[in-house]
Design an enzyme around this catalytic site. Structure first.
Site, PDB file in Angstrom:
ATOM      1  N   ILE A  71       0.854  -1.200   0.000  1.00 42.80           N
ATOM      2  CA  ILE A  71       0.000   0.000   0.000  1.00 42.80           C
ATOM      3  C   ILE A  71       0.889   1.251   0.000  1.00 42.80           C
ATOM      4  CG2 ILE A  71      -1.799   1.277   1.281  1.00 42.80           C
ATOM      5  CD1 ILE A  71      -2.808  -1.467   0.292  1.00 42.80           C
ATOM      6  N   CYS A 129       9.332   1.715   7.870  1.00 40.12           N
ATOM      7  CA  CYS A 129       9.273   2.747   6.825  1.00 40.12           C
ATOM      8  C   CYS A 129      10.683   2.967   6.269  1.00 40.12           C
ATOM      9  CB  CYS A 129       8.799   4.089   7.394  1.00 40.12           C
ATOM     10  SG  CYS A 129       7.333   3.983   8.389  1.00 40.12           S
ATOM     11  N   ILE A 190       4.867  -9.316  14.574  1.00 41.33           N
ATOM     12  CA  ILE A 190       5.743  -8.881  13.514  1.00 41.33           C
ATOM     13  C   ILE A 190       4.997  -7.998  12.515  1.00 41.33           C
ATOM     14  CG2 ILE A 190       7.256 -10.906  13.607  1.00 41.33           C
ATOM     15  CD1 ILE A 190       5.794 -12.038  11.150  1.00 41.33           C
ATOM     16  N   GLY A 242       0.651 -11.562  13.625  1.00 47.61           N
ATOM     17  CA  GLY A 242       1.142 -12.260  12.443  1.00 47.61           C
ATOM     18  C   GLY A 242       0.325 -13.518  12.259  1.00 47.61           C
ATOM     19  N   THR A 265      -4.831  -9.273   9.039  1.00 48.19           N
ATOM     20  CA  THR A 265      -5.405  -9.757   7.776  1.00 48.19           C
ATOM     21  C   THR A 265      -6.739 -10.483   7.971  1.00 48.19           C
ATOM     22  OG1 THR A 265      -3.188  -9.878   6.850  1.00 48.19           O
ATOM     23  CG2 THR A 265      -4.873 -11.227   5.777  1.00 48.19           C
TER      24      THR A 265
HETATM   25  C1  LIG Z   1      -3.177  -3.985   4.006  1.00 47.40           C
HETATM   26  C2  LIG Z   1      -2.226  -3.870   5.157  1.00 47.40           C
HETATM   27  C3  LIG Z   1      -1.826  -2.603   5.615  1.00 47.40           C
HETATM   28  C4  LIG Z   1      -0.938  -2.472   6.683  1.00 47.40           C
HETATM   29  N1  LIG Z   1      -0.577  -1.217   7.116  1.00 47.40           N
HETATM   30  C5  LIG Z   1       0.256  -1.089   8.183  1.00 47.40           C
HETATM   31  C6  LIG Z   1       0.578   0.218   8.698  1.00 47.40           C
HETATM   32  O1  LIG Z   1       0.071   1.256   8.235  1.00 47.40           O
HETATM   33  N2  LIG Z   1       1.470   0.288   9.740  1.00 47.40           N
HETATM   34  C7  LIG Z   1       2.012  -0.852  10.312  1.00 47.40           C
HETATM   35  O2  LIG Z   1       2.802  -0.729  11.258  1.00 47.40           O
HETATM   36  N3  LIG Z   1       1.687  -2.089   9.870  1.00 47.40           N
HETATM   37  C8  LIG Z   1       0.841  -2.230   8.821  1.00 47.40           C
HETATM   38  N4  LIG Z   1       0.491  -3.488   8.385  1.00 47.40           N
HETATM   39  C9  LIG Z   1       1.036  -4.693   9.078  1.00 47.40           C
HETATM   40  C10 LIG Z   1       0.032  -5.268  10.092  1.00 47.40           C
HETATM   41  O3  LIG Z   1      -0.281  -4.332  11.104  1.00 47.40           O
HETATM   42  C11 LIG Z   1       0.595  -6.560  10.749  1.00 47.40           C
HETATM   43  O4  LIG Z   1       1.803  -6.254  11.415  1.00 47.40           O
HETATM   44  C12 LIG Z   1       0.868  -7.669   9.751  1.00 47.40           C
HETATM   45  O5  LIG Z   1      -0.077  -7.666   8.701  1.00 47.40           O
HETATM   46  C13 LIG Z   1       0.881  -9.067  10.398  1.00 47.40           C
HETATM   47  O6  LIG Z   1      -0.362  -9.382  11.009  1.00 47.40           O
HETATM   48  P1  LIG Z   1      -1.545 -10.224  10.256  1.00 47.40           P
HETATM   49  O7  LIG Z   1      -0.878 -11.439   9.652  1.00 47.40           O
HETATM   50  O8  LIG Z   1      -2.548 -10.530  11.314  1.00 47.40           O
HETATM   51  O9  LIG Z   1      -2.074  -9.317   9.181  1.00 47.40           O
HETATM   52  C14 LIG Z   1      -0.407  -3.642   7.306  1.00 47.40           C
HETATM   53  C15 LIG Z   1      -0.825  -4.911   6.867  1.00 47.40           C
HETATM   54  C16 LIG Z   1      -1.716  -5.039   5.804  1.00 47.40           C
HETATM   55  C17 LIG Z   1      -2.146  -6.423   5.383  1.00 47.40           C
END
Ligand SMILES: Cc1cc2nc3c(=O)[nH]c(=O)nc-3n(C[C@H](O)[C@H](O)[C@H](O)COP(=O)(O)O)c2cc1C
Length: 301
Positions: A71, A129, A190, A242, A265
Site C-alpha cells: 500500500i 518505513c 511482527i 502475524g 489480515t
Molecule cells: C493492508 C495492510 C496494511 C498495513 N498497514 C500497516 C501500517 O500502516 N502500519 C504498520 O505498522 N503495519 C501495517 N500493516 C502490518 C500489520 O499491522 C501486521 O503487522 C501484519 O499484517 C501481520 O499481522 P496479520 O498477519 O494478522 O495481518 C499492514 C498490513 C496489511 C495487510
C-alpha cells in the site's frame, strides 16, 4: 470472575485483543460489525506528518494462506487524522493506539509532538518505513538506527511508546534489544515479511511495486517463533501478531510470551474476527480453570 485485563506500560486494557495497524482503518469502517467497546484497544492505520499518496496499483494480491500488500502507507496526514479519527474513537470505551510512520526522524517526531496533547493512550512506531536519509533502508533493519529512533521518539513522546519490529532481519532479538536499550516501553511484532508474486498469464509482477509484505495465516509460525525469541531476550511487554485469526492462535502467542495480541489480515475475510478472539479467550480460560489471563503469559518455555 475472569480477569482478562492486561497492562501495557501502565495502560490497563480490558482484554489483550487489539487490531493490527492498517487492517482496521481507524475503526469507523468496522464499527458496523464490531462493537469497539469490546476491544482491548484499536490500533490505527499508520499516520505521517503530511498526506502520503501510497504506491501505484495493483498493490494487494492473494497468496496461499495469506496476502501481499504494498500500500505504501497511504494516509491523509496528521491534520486530518487528529480532526476526523481521534474524535470518532473517543466515543468508545477502548484504548487508542496511534501507529506512526515517517521517512526521517524529524517526520516521526513531528507526528509524536502533534499527538502529545491528544487523548491517545499509546504510540506505536512503525520502523519498517524506508529511511530516505539513509538511502531508503528501513529504520528497523539496523540496530543502531533502531536504538537512535527509539531514543529520539522517547525523548519527545508524552505517551508510552511501542516499537514495531520488522521481521525482515537475520536476528530479531538484536533489534528488540536495541529498541529496549533506546527506551521502548513495549515491543510489537511482527510486521509483514517481504515477498513476491508473478502473474504467469500476463508475465508481470502481481504487485506494481514488485515486492509486497506477506501477512495472514501463512506467516503465523514465523511470527510465533519470533515472539517467543523476543520474549526471552527482553524484559518489556510484547504485543504479538502475524496470522492470528482465531482465539486458539491468540492463545499460542500469549503462551509464547505476548501480553497482548493484534488481529490483522483476518479482519479482511472475517470482520468479526476480533470479537470471536475476545470470546474464545474467555472460553479457553474457563475450560482451563484460569481466572487471570496474566497467569498464561509466557508459560511455555
Ligand atoms: C493492508 C495492510 C496494511 C498495513 N498497514 C500497516 C501500517 O500502516 N502500519 C504498520 O505498522 N503495519 C501495517 N500493516 C502490518 C500489520 O499491522 C501486521 O503487522 C501484519 O499484517 C501481520 O499481522 P496479520 O498477519 O494478522 O495481518 C499492514 C498490513 C496489511 C495487510
Amino acid at each position: 470472575m475472569l480477569n482478562t485485563s492486561v497492562n501495557l506500560a501502565g495502560v490497563q486494557l480490558k482484554n489483550p485483543v487489539m487490531t493490527a495497524s492498517g487492517t482496521f482503518g481507524s475503526g469507523a469502517e468496522y464499527s458496523e460489525f464490531v462493537d469497539l467497546n469490546q476491544l482491548g484497544a484499536v490500533v490505527t492505520k499508520g499516520v505521517a506528518n503530511i498526506p502520503w499518496p501510497g504506491n501505484p496499483t495493483p498493490r494487494i494480491a492473494e497468496t496461499t494462506g495469506g496476502m501481499l500488500n504494498a500500500i505504501g502507507l497511504q494516509n491523509p496526514g496528521i491534520d486530518v487524522f487528529v480532526k476526523r479519527d481521534i474524535p470518532f474513537l473517543k466515543q468508545y470505551d477502548t484504548k487508542i493506539i496511534v501507529n506512526v510512520c515517517g521517512k526521517s526522524t524529524e517526520d516521526y517526531l513531528e507526528v509524536v509532538e502533534r499527538l502529545a496533547d491528544e487523548p491517545v493512550d499509546l504510540l506505536e512506531i512503525n520502523i519498517s518505513c524506508p529511511n530516505v536519509k539513509e538511502g531508503g533502508i528501513a529504520f528497523g533493519q539496523d540496530p543502531k538506527a533502531v536504538e537512535a529512533i527509539t531514543k529520539a521518539v522517547k525523548a519527545k513522546a508524552k505517551q508510552p511508546i511501542i516499537m514495531k519490529l520488522s521481521p525482515n532481519v537475520t536476528d530479531i532479538t538484536v533489534m528488540a534489544k536495541a529498541a529496549e536499550a533506546g527506551g521502548a516501553d513495549v515491543l510489537s511484532l511482527i510486521n509483514t515479511l517481504t515477498g513476491m508474486k508473478i502473474d504467469i498469464q500476463r508475465q508481470c509482477f502481481a504487485i506494481a511495486n514488485k515486492t509486497g509484505g506477506l501477512s495472514g495465516p501463512a506467516v503465523k509460525p514465523i511470527a510465533l517463533r519470533m515472539v517467543y525469541q523476543v520474549a526471552n531476550a527482553v524484559s518489556i511487554p510484547i504485543i504479538g501478531m502475524g496470522g492470528i485469526a482465531t482465539a486458539e492462535d491468540a492463545i499460542e502467542f500469549i503462551l509464547a510470551g505476548a501480553t497482548a495480541v493484534s488481529i490483522g489480515t483476518a479482519n479482511f475475510y472475517n470482520p468479526y474476527a476480533t470479537i470471536e478472539v475476545v470470546e474464545g479467550i474467555e472460553t479457553y480460560m474457563k475450560q482451563h480453570n484460569c481466572e487471570d489471563i496474566n497467569q498464561l503469559i509466557g508459560i511455555v518455555k
